[in-house]
Write a protein that holds these residues in place. Structure first.
Motif, short mmCIF file in Angstrom:
data_model
loop_
_atom_site.label_atom_id
_atom_site.label_comp_id
_atom_site.label_asym_id
_atom_site.label_seq_id
_atom_site.Cartn_x
_atom_site.Cartn_y
_atom_site.Cartn_z
N ASP A 1 0.76 -1.18 0.17
CA ASP A 1 0.00 0.02 -0.02
C ASP A 1 0.91 1.51 0.19
O ASP A 1 0.29 2.37 0.54
CB ASP A 1 -0.91 0.12 1.23
N VAL A 2 1.99 1.24 -0.58
CA VAL A 2 2.80 2.37 -0.90
C VAL A 2 3.33 2.44 -2.25
O VAL A 2 3.90 1.61 -3.10
CB VAL A 2 4.06 2.15 -0.04
N PRO A 3 2.68 3.41 -3.01
CA PRO A 3 2.64 3.66 -4.46
C PRO A 3 4.03 4.09 -4.76
O PRO A 3 4.59 4.79 -4.24
CB PRO A 3 1.74 4.44 -4.62
N VAL A 4 4.45 3.69 -6.08
CA VAL A 4 5.49 4.12 -6.58
C VAL A 4 5.25 5.34 -7.46
O VAL A 4 4.77 5.12 -8.38
CB VAL A 4 6.33 3.07 -7.52
N TYR A 5 5.96 6.43 -7.14
CA TYR A 5 5.43 7.84 -7.67
C TYR A 5 6.12 8.00 -9.03
O TYR A 5 5.48 8.36 -10.10
CB TYR A 5 5.59 8.94 -6.78
N GLU A 6 7.39 7.29 -9.03
CA GLU A 6 8.23 7.71 -10.11
C GLU A 6 9.17 6.41 -10.24
O GLU A 6 9.63 6.13 -9.41
CB GLU A 6 8.97 8.90 -10.41
N ALA A 7 9.51 5.97 -11.43
CA ALA A 7 10.63 4.88 -11.72
C ALA A 7 11.39 5.34 -12.78
O ALA A 7 10.71 5.38 -13.87
CB ALA A 7 9.96 3.64 -11.89
N LEU A 8 12.72 5.35 -12.54
CA LEU A 8 13.58 5.98 -13.60
C LEU A 8 14.64 4.92 -13.97
O LEU A 8 15.16 4.41 -12.85
CB LEU A 8 14.12 7.34 -13.17
N CYS A 9 15.06 4.93 -15.26
CA CYS A 9 16.19 4.20 -15.33
C CYS A 9 17.28 5.25 -16.09
O CYS A 9 16.98 6.05 -16.74
CB CYS A 9 16.00 3.14 -16.76
N LEU A 10 18.40 5.13 -15.37
CA LEU A 10 19.62 5.85 -15.70
C LEU A 10 20.57 5.01 -16.43
O LEU A 10 20.95 4.33 -15.66
CB LEU A 10 20.11 6.83 -14.63
N SER A 11 20.94 5.50 -17.68
CA SER A 11 21.97 4.81 -18.43
C SER A 11 22.59 5.50 -19.65
O SER A 11 21.88 6.11 -20.22
CB SER A 11 21.22 3.40 -19.07
N GLY A 12 24.03 5.56 -19.52
CA GLY A 12 24.49 6.17 -20.77
C GLY A 12 24.44 7.57 -20.81
O GLY A 12 24.46 8.02 -21.81
N GLY A 13 24.19 8.21 -19.70
CA GLY A 13 24.07 9.49 -19.58
C GLY A 13 22.63 9.97 -19.94
O GLY A 13 22.51 11.39 -20.30
N ARG A 14 21.76 9.10 -19.92
CA ARG A 14 20.34 9.46 -20.22
C ARG A 14 19.39 8.95 -19.22
O ARG A 14 19.90 7.93 -18.36
CB ARG A 14 19.97 9.14 -21.44
N PHE A 15 18.28 9.30 -19.28
CA PHE A 15 17.20 8.79 -18.14
C PHE A 15 15.84 8.43 -19.19
O PHE A 15 15.50 9.00 -19.97
CB PHE A 15 17.09 9.51 -17.01
N TRP A 16 15.22 7.34 -18.41
CA TRP A 16 13.77 7.17 -18.92
C TRP A 16 13.12 6.92 -17.84
O TRP A 16 13.43 6.51 -16.89
CB TRP A 16 13.74 5.99 -19.70
N SER A 17 11.75 7.23 -18.01
CA SER A 17 10.62 7.08 -17.14
C SER A 17 9.77 5.78 -17.29
O SER A 17 9.49 5.69 -18.66
CB SER A 17 9.61 8.26 -16.90
#
Length: 493
Positions: free
Chosen positions: A145-161
């Motif tokens: 019951d704790v939501p994930v507000y954001e999940a990011l991947c950081l790779s190669g100097g860039r990020f994705w949501s």
């Protein structure tokens, strides 16, 4: 507009739509810093940990309507996808339970997956490969019951949501991270005198054994000779004290030698110079001698002031000399490096050193308990008091010859503190330290700590106490020998 534009904090973190205020680790006056969207959130990550995480999953807890940052947890990304589901469940439980122990259940979590592309791999490919792990983390947090507000991947100097479906906001090829030192978080950190220590990989490289063939052959030969000469004496109750005294004298000499050569600006050059100042034979004798826990405890007394800086250089140099078949011997110098770093308020470096100590020897109790104490944000001053008590007891025993002086000093100085330390750590449960291990170089012991960026509570209470040990802490029971009454029995590991 998409959700990232609707809310100036993490997606869903601020139901009111307000900007997300956070304070920053180490800021004495708790300034308010506004992070606007996933780009600034990604840029803030190194400042919450003190280094750039590599090959890591990081969970940050958020509290309250405005998304105040709280506890944080880092673990190496498991190599096998089969490990992802149980690791995700345990990480979520560890973070939530850790926050609850500190008095505040998180209202949300932000997830980061950080991994550089492999040979022939793009950052986008890394993001897609780790997407199932991100989903398992979101599911595990949601189950509590704790939501994930954001999940990011950081790779190669860039990020994705992983949470934003809008290609205009989060393009398929990712978004470039801000240039170092240009963000609001970087400016606030510079103002507060906080610096990022480089990448986790770089920090670990300073502590890992050297691999040059000539170095390995020469050092391993010296370690063989030192083991043949010292191990049987460490196990001999009549000769043990002489070995301890000789080891401490040698360590003292090397600390003084390093003090005569201040560290250089370039870390690699400085470490290479430190290595050259210590011969193979000196390093080998000291490494083997430190396998005795009481010798190691005496060495841990170099924990304050300039002396601590020189000792830390020595422990790092010794860890780099634990080559070949002697990799497990690195647990002692790595634990000392972690202890000195923690004692001198360098918690990121302490966690890295203690994590590597547990990688070298997962059963090294002193490292396990120090790691837990550091993660639980306990106060190292209690352990410093314990070690000062040991030193004072030896000084009194050496200058006063009245019957019972040694026992009285020991009881008054350190032993009572040890018992409180063991009791305190015994009450601390549920850190991510026990997360499943997936083998060398993959999921190392987790780092869980509270309050991090955005915490408005004091980080140190002065009442919390770190650990004594069963076989590994100052004055605890040795493994296989000795007892809790502070006898001179010891153990070789």
């Amino acid at each position: 507009m998409n959700a990232h534009h609707d809310h100036t904090g993490p997606h869903g973190a601020s139901p009111s739509g307000d900007a997300l205020p956070t304070g920053t680790t180490g800021f004495t006056d708790e300034p308010q810093i506004t992070l606007r969207g996933p780009a600034e959130l990604a840029d803030a990550l190194p400042y919450t940990l003190g280094f750039h995480p590599t090959d890591s999953v990081v969970l940050l807890a958020l509290h309250g309507e405005r998304g105040r940052f709280g506890g944080r947890l880092r673990l190496g990304i498991p190599r096998s996808p089969r490990e992802w589901a149980p690791v995700a469940e345990q990480l979520a439980e560890c973070l939530v339970e850790g926050c609850e122990r500190r008095g505040s259940r998180p209202d949300g979590i932000v997830v980061f997956l950080c991994q550089d592309p492999g040979e022939g791999e793009s950052g986008r490919r890394v993001m897609e490969r780790l997407r199932p792990f991100a989903q398992k983390l979101r599911t595990a947090c949601g189950a509590l019951d704790v939501p994930v507000y954001e999940a990011l991947c950081l790779s190669g100097g860039r990020f994705w949501s992983y949470c934003c479906p809008d290609s205009d906001c989060c393009p398929p090829d990712g978004t470039a991270l801000a240039p170092p030192g240009t963000s609001v978080m970087a400016a606030a950190a510079a103002y507060a005198g906080i610096h990022v220590r480089g990448s986790l990989r770089d920090m670990e490289a300073r502590l890992r054994p050297r691999t040059a063939r000539a170095t390995v052959i020469g050092q391993e030969r010296a370690l063989d000779a030192a083991s043949a000469a010292l191990v049987h004496r460490i196990l001999d109750t009549r000769a043990r004290k002489d070995v301890r005294d000789d080891t401490i004298r040698l360590a003292r000499m090397l600390v003084d030698r390093l003090a005569e050569h201040p560290p250089l600006a370039d870390q690699d050059t400085s470490d290479t110079r430190d290595d050259a100042l210590i011969t193979h034979e000196e390093a080998a004798e000291l490494i083997v001698g430190l396998q005795d826990r009481r010798t190691r405890d005496r060495a841990a007394e170099w924990m304050e002031g300039p002396e601590a800086d020189h000792a830390l250089r020595l422990w790092r140099a010794l860890a780099r000399r634990c080559v070949g078949a002697y990799g497990e011997h690195a647990a002692a110098p790595l634990t000392l490096a972690g202890w000195v770093a923690w004692s001198t308020a360098d918690e990121p470096s302490a966690r890295v050193a203690l994590g590597l100590a547990l990688e070298a020897d997962p059963e090294y109790v002193f490292a396990r308990l120090l790691h837990q104490a550091c993660n639980e944000q306990l106060d190292p001053e209690t352990l410093r008091e314990c070690l000062r008590g040991e030193r004072e007891a030896r000084a009194q025993a050496g200058t006063r010859h009245a019957p019972g002086t040694r026992a009285t000093a020991r009881a008054a100085g350190a032993r009572g503190v040890r018992r409180r330390l063991r009791a305190r750590v015994g009450r601390s449960r549920g850190t991510a330290q026990g997360a499943p291990s997936t083998g060398p170089g993959s999921a190392r012991p987790a780092e869980a700590s509270g309050p991090g960026v955005g915490a408005h509570t004091g980080r140190r209470t002065g009442r919390q106490e770190p650990c004594g040990t069963r076989d590994g802490g100052p004055g605890g029971d040795p493994s296989g020998a000795g007892g809790a009454d502070g006898s001179e029995e010891g153990s070789a590991r």
